[in-house]
Design a protein around this motif. Sequence first.
Motif, PDB file in Angstrom:
ATOM      1  N   VAL A 296       0.877  -1.164   0.000  1.00  0.00           N
ATOM      2  CA  VAL A 296       0.000   0.000   0.000  1.00  0.00           C
ATOM      3  C   VAL A 296       0.915   1.213   0.000  1.00  0.00           C
ATOM      4  N   ILE A 297       0.706   2.129  -0.953  1.00  0.00           N
ATOM      5  CA  ILE A 297       1.490   3.355  -1.037  1.00  0.00           C
ATOM      6  C   ILE A 297       0.534   4.521  -0.864  1.00  0.00           C
ATOM      7  N   ASP A 298       0.761   5.317   0.189  1.00  0.00           N
ATOM      8  CA  ASP A 298      -0.156   6.438   0.423  1.00  0.00           C
ATOM      9  C   ASP A 298       0.327   7.690  -0.307  1.00  0.00           C
ATOM     10  N   ALA A 299      -0.477   8.738  -0.260  1.00  0.00           N
ATOM     11  CA  ALA A 299      -0.194   9.972  -1.002  1.00  0.00           C
ATOM     12  C   ALA A 299       1.087  10.655  -0.524  1.00  0.00           C
ATOM     13  N   ASN A 300       1.557  10.328   0.690  1.00  0.00           N
ATOM     14  CA  ASN A 300       2.809  10.894   1.205  1.00  0.00           C
ATOM     15  C   ASN A 300       4.025  10.047   0.856  1.00  0.00           C
ATOM     16  N   GLY A 301       3.823   8.936   0.130  1.00  0.00           N
ATOM     17  CA  GLY A 301       4.934   8.075  -0.263  1.00  0.00           C
ATOM     18  C   GLY A 301       5.305   7.034   0.773  1.00  0.00           C
ATOM     19  N   ILE A 302       4.482   6.862   1.803  1.00  0.00           N
ATOM     20  CA  ILE A 302       4.769   5.852   2.823  1.00  0.00           C
ATOM     21  C   ILE A 302       4.275   4.500   2.324  1.00  0.00           C
ATOM     22  N   VAL A 303       5.154   3.486   2.431  1.00  0.00           N
ATOM     23  CA  VAL A 303       4.869   2.151   1.928  1.00  0.00           C
ATOM     24  C   VAL A 303       4.726   1.186   3.107  1.00  0.00           C
TER      25      VAL A 303
ATOM     26  N   ARG B  32       6.065 -11.820   5.957  1.00  0.00           N
ATOM     27  CA  ARG B  32       7.003 -10.909   6.590  1.00  0.00           C
ATOM     28  C   ARG B  32       6.528  -9.481   6.339  1.00  0.00           C
ATOM     29  N   PRO B  33       6.638  -8.607   7.337  1.00  0.00           N
ATOM     30  CA  PRO B  33       6.215  -7.219   7.127  1.00  0.00           C
ATOM     31  C   PRO B  33       7.165  -6.484   6.175  1.00  0.00           C
ATOM     32  N   VAL B  34       6.604  -5.527   5.435  1.00  0.00           N
ATOM     33  CA  VAL B  34       7.384  -4.672   4.539  1.00  0.00           C
ATOM     34  C   VAL B  34       7.060  -3.224   4.884  1.00  0.00           C
ATOM     35  N   THR B  35       8.090  -2.407   5.031  1.00  0.00           N
ATOM     36  CA  THR B  35       7.924  -0.971   5.217  1.00  0.00           C
ATOM     37  C   THR B  35       8.841  -0.269   4.228  1.00  0.00           C
ATOM     38  N   GLY B  36       8.548   0.997   3.938  1.00  0.00           N
ATOM     39  CA  GLY B  36       9.414   1.715   3.013  1.00  0.00           C
ATOM     40  C   GLY B  36       8.869   3.070   2.655  1.00  0.00           C
ATOM     41  N   GLY B  37       9.410   3.596   1.557  1.00  0.00           N
ATOM     42  CA  GLY B  37       9.003   4.904   1.099  1.00  0.00           C
ATOM     43  C   GLY B  37       9.260   5.085  -0.382  1.00  0.00           C
ATOM     44  N   VAL B  38       8.517   6.042  -0.964  1.00  0.00           N
ATOM     45  CA  VAL B  38       8.635   6.388  -2.386  1.00  0.00           C
ATOM     46  C   VAL B  38       8.811   7.894  -2.496  1.00  0.00           C
ATOM     47  N   THR B  39       9.786   8.308  -3.305  1.00  0.00           N
ATOM     48  CA  THR B  39       9.958   9.707  -3.677  1.00  0.00           C
ATOM     49  C   THR B  39      10.179   9.744  -5.178  1.00  0.00           C
ATOM     50  N   GLY B  40       9.235  10.320  -5.913  1.00  0.00           N
ATOM     51  CA  GLY B  40       9.330  10.311  -7.379  1.00  0.00           C
ATOM     52  C   GLY B  40       9.295   8.882  -7.871  1.00  0.00           C
TER      53      GLY B  40
ATOM     54  N   LEU C 208      12.646  -0.353   0.360  1.00  0.00           N
ATOM     55  CA  LEU C 208      11.815  -1.288   1.107  1.00  0.00           C
ATOM     56  C   LEU C 208      12.675  -2.022   2.129  1.00  0.00           C
ATOM     57  N   ASP C 209      12.140  -2.221   3.328  1.00  0.00           N
ATOM     58  CA  ASP C 209      12.763  -3.067   4.340  1.00  0.00           C
ATOM     59  C   ASP C 209      11.842  -4.243   4.585  1.00  0.00           C
ATOM     60  N   PHE C 210      12.406  -5.451   4.580  1.00  0.00           N
ATOM     61  CA  PHE C 210      11.642  -6.689   4.720  1.00  0.00           C
ATOM     62  C   PHE C 210      11.965  -7.367   6.038  1.00  0.00           C
ATOM     63  N   GLY C 211      10.938  -7.864   6.708  1.00  0.00           N
ATOM     64  CA  GLY C 211      11.109  -8.655   7.914  1.00  0.00           C
ATOM     65  C   GLY C 211      11.227  -7.823   9.165  1.00  0.00           C
ATOM     66  N   ALA C 212      10.868  -8.446  10.272  1.00  0.00           N
ATOM     67  CA  ALA C 212      11.032  -7.799  11.575  1.00  0.00           C
ATOM     68  C   ALA C 212      12.523  -7.577  11.802  1.00  0.00           C
ATOM     69  N   GLY C 213      12.898  -6.385  12.186  1.00  0.00           N
ATOM     70  CA  GLY C 213      14.318  -6.079  12.348  1.00  0.00           C
ATOM     71  C   GLY C 213      15.017  -5.797  11.034  1.00  0.00           C
ATOM     72  N   ASN C 214      14.225  -5.562   9.967  1.00  0.00           N
ATOM     73  CA  ASN C 214      14.785  -5.224   8.644  1.00  0.00           C
ATOM     74  C   ASN C 214      15.842  -6.231   8.198  1.00  0.00           C
TER      75      ASN C 214
ATOM     76  N   HIS D  82      17.154  -5.202   2.769  1.00  0.00           N
ATOM     77  CA  HIS D  82      16.808  -3.857   2.309  1.00  0.00           C
ATOM     78  C   HIS D  82      16.908  -3.803   0.791  1.00  0.00           C
ATOM     79  N   VAL D  83      15.925  -3.161   0.141  1.00  0.00           N
ATOM     80  CA  VAL D  83      15.916  -2.978  -1.314  1.00  0.00           C
ATOM     81  C   VAL D  83      15.883  -1.492  -1.622  1.00  0.00           C
ATOM     82  N   THR D  84      16.689  -1.072  -2.571  1.00  0.00           N
ATOM     83  CA  THR D  84      16.582   0.273  -3.139  1.00  0.00           C
ATOM     84  C   THR D  84      16.430   0.106  -4.647  1.00  0.00           C
ATOM     85  N   GLY D  85      15.574   0.933  -5.240  1.00  0.00           N
ATOM     86  CA  GLY D  85      15.366   0.799  -6.673  1.00  0.00           C
ATOM     87  C   GLY D  85      14.464   1.861  -7.228  1.00  0.00           C
ATOM     88  N   THR D  86      13.844   1.527  -8.365  1.00  0.00           N
ATOM     89  CA  THR D  86      12.914   2.434  -9.024  1.00  0.00           C
ATOM     90  C   THR D  86      11.561   1.749  -9.147  1.00  0.00           C
ATOM     91  N   ILE D  87      10.514   2.572  -9.201  1.00  0.00           N
ATOM     92  CA  ILE D  87       9.165   2.076  -9.401  1.00  0.00           C
ATOM     93  C   ILE D  87       8.550   2.855 -10.550  1.00  0.00           C
TER      94      ILE D  87
END
Length: 129
Positions: free
Chosen positions: A54-61, A73-81, A86-92, A95-100
């Motif tokens: 789920v990506i909200d209007a503020n870019g929170i994932v 496993r839980p996923v948290t992250g963020g989007v800018t442009g 993304l961070d996967f799993g409890a205790g991260n 970690h993934v960095t990329g483009t969407i």
Amino acid sequence: MLSAFALAGLLSFGLPALAVENTVTSGDPVHFQYNTRLIPRFSAGEYDGQMRLVIDANGIVSGTYVPSDGGPRPVTGGVTGDKIWLDFGAGNQWHVTGTIRNGHIVGFSSSTKGLETYTFVANVTGARY
């Protein structure tokens, strides 16, 4: 890091350069369901899974990742442009960095132990939940 040649190959599969940010125009969050591939850069094979984000209007994932060989496993992250992390799993655990672009994600990953690096690909299944 994904070479320019490999990135061009992935983009040639028809992934237009439209950032997900442009699809989140209202205050409503956008829901995506994915098939994922985690491909080791220096060894054979791949790890497949399913992911819901789920990506909200503020870019929170936020979301859930389920590898083919394990439980959710839980996923948290963020989007800018068109950039995403993304961070996967409890205790991260990794970690993934990329483009969407149009919801599709291409990036790089490493475990928190940093022993192996991976190419991460997440393709939208077409189902939005």
